[in-house]
Design a protein around this motif. Structure first.
Motif, mmCIF file in Angstrom:
data_model
loop_
_atom_site.group_PDB
_atom_site.id
_atom_site.type_symbol
_atom_site.label_atom_id
_atom_site.label_comp_id
_atom_site.label_asym_id
_atom_site.label_seq_id
_atom_site.Cartn_x
_atom_site.Cartn_y
_atom_site.Cartn_z
ATOM 1 N N GLN A 297 -35.852 -63.981 34.613
ATOM 2 C CA GLN A 297 -34.718 -64.134 35.511
ATOM 3 C C GLN A 297 -33.424 -63.892 34.741
ATOM 4 O O GLN A 297 -33.351 -64.128 33.545
ATOM 5 C CB GLN A 297 -34.703 -65.487 36.212
ATOM 6 C CG GLN A 297 -34.602 -66.694 35.323
ATOM 7 C CD GLN A 297 -34.697 -67.969 36.140
ATOM 8 O OE1 GLN A 297 -35.367 -68.022 37.162
ATOM 9 N NE2 GLN A 297 -34.014 -69.000 35.699
ATOM 10 N N VAL B 39 -28.844 -62.825 35.575
ATOM 11 C CA VAL B 39 -27.761 -62.571 36.522
ATOM 12 C C VAL B 39 -27.177 -61.204 36.180
ATOM 13 O O VAL B 39 -26.719 -60.972 35.059
ATOM 14 C CB VAL B 39 -26.673 -63.662 36.456
ATOM 15 C CG1 VAL B 39 -25.504 -63.311 37.362
ATOM 16 C CG2 VAL B 39 -27.251 -65.016 36.831
ATOM 17 N N THR C 98 -24.290 -58.717 36.472
ATOM 18 C CA THR C 98 -22.855 -58.801 36.738
ATOM 19 C C THR C 98 -22.276 -57.396 36.820
ATOM 20 O O THR C 98 -22.449 -56.600 35.901
ATOM 21 C CB THR C 98 -22.142 -59.604 35.630
ATOM 22 O OG1 THR C 98 -22.720 -60.903 35.555
ATOM 23 C CG2 THR C 98 -20.656 -59.722 35.919
ATOM 24 N N GLN D 70 -21.745 -61.031 41.070
ATOM 25 C CA GLN D 70 -22.830 -61.588 40.275
ATOM 26 C C GLN D 70 -24.050 -61.720 41.170
ATOM 27 O O GLN D 70 -24.000 -62.397 42.196
ATOM 28 C CB GLN D 70 -22.437 -62.930 39.678
ATOM 29 C CG GLN D 70 -21.339 -62.772 38.640
ATOM 30 C CD GLN D 70 -21.053 -64.047 37.887
ATOM 31 O OE1 GLN D 70 -21.064 -65.120 38.470
ATOM 32 N NE2 GLN D 70 -20.798 -63.916 36.595
ATOM 33 N N PRO E 138 -28.018 -62.717 41.255
ATOM 34 C CA PRO E 138 -29.158 -63.300 40.544
ATOM 35 C C PRO E 138 -30.425 -62.474 40.802
ATOM 36 O O PRO E 138 -30.651 -61.996 41.913
ATOM 37 C CB PRO E 138 -29.280 -64.708 41.131
ATOM 38 C CG PRO E 138 -28.599 -64.641 42.454
ATOM 39 C CD PRO E 138 -27.579 -63.545 42.369
#
Length: 162
Positions: free
Chosen positions: A16, A18, A20, A35, A37
């Protein structure tokens, strides 16, 4: 695209992260920041069969076969003898058929020369409905619209006539 399973020296994506995005627009002082996820939701099934076939001075090796719910990825190595047709070598592409002879829709195909006579090919297709007991990989030669050039657009060929 996570290329870690292609034998390329890159770090694999974490389970996992994020993502950006920073987008600047002319006339606006502050950039837009998005952003997003992302996380792994499935485990891919990877086979490394190393199956090799040869014909007429050419050989094709299926290095890796990766199944996911979204795509099927084949990692291939195409090789030719020293006196082979270089143009045909560079313009050869591939398609994959399932057990019923249905051609899977190709979503992406790329290749890079690993030597003068060896080309690694990464082929992405739509996913199989279920894991096949057999699949067929068929090579075909892309003819250029302008045969006098060494690069350019390929002719459009009706499906099944390659």
């Amino acid at each position: 695209m996570d290329s870690s399973n292609l034998g390329i020296s890159t770090k694999p994506f974490p389970d996992q992260f994020v993502l950006t995005l920073i987008i600047g627009l002319e006339g606006i002082d502050e950039p837009f920041i998005l952003q997003i996820p992302a996380r792994r939701v499935t485990e891919n099934i990877i086979d490394t069969p190393g199956i090799r076939v040869q014909a007429d001075g050419w050989s094709l090796t299926l290095q890796k076969l990766e199944y996911s719910p979204l795509t099927t990825r084949l990692s291939l190595t195409l090789e030719q003898e020293a006196d082979g047709n270089r143009r045909a070598f560079e313009l050869t592409d591939f398609e994959v058929m399932d057990e019923q002879g249905q051609v899977l829709e190709s979503t992406h195909q790329s290749g890079f020369l690993s030597s003068d006579r060896s080309r690694n090919v990464d082929l992405l297709t739509e996913p199989f409905g279920k894991h096949p007991n057999m699949l067929t990989i068929r090579a075909y030669y892309n003819e250029l619209k302008d045969p006098g050039k060494s690069m350019g657009c390929s002719k459009q060929i009706a499906q099944g006539t390659r």
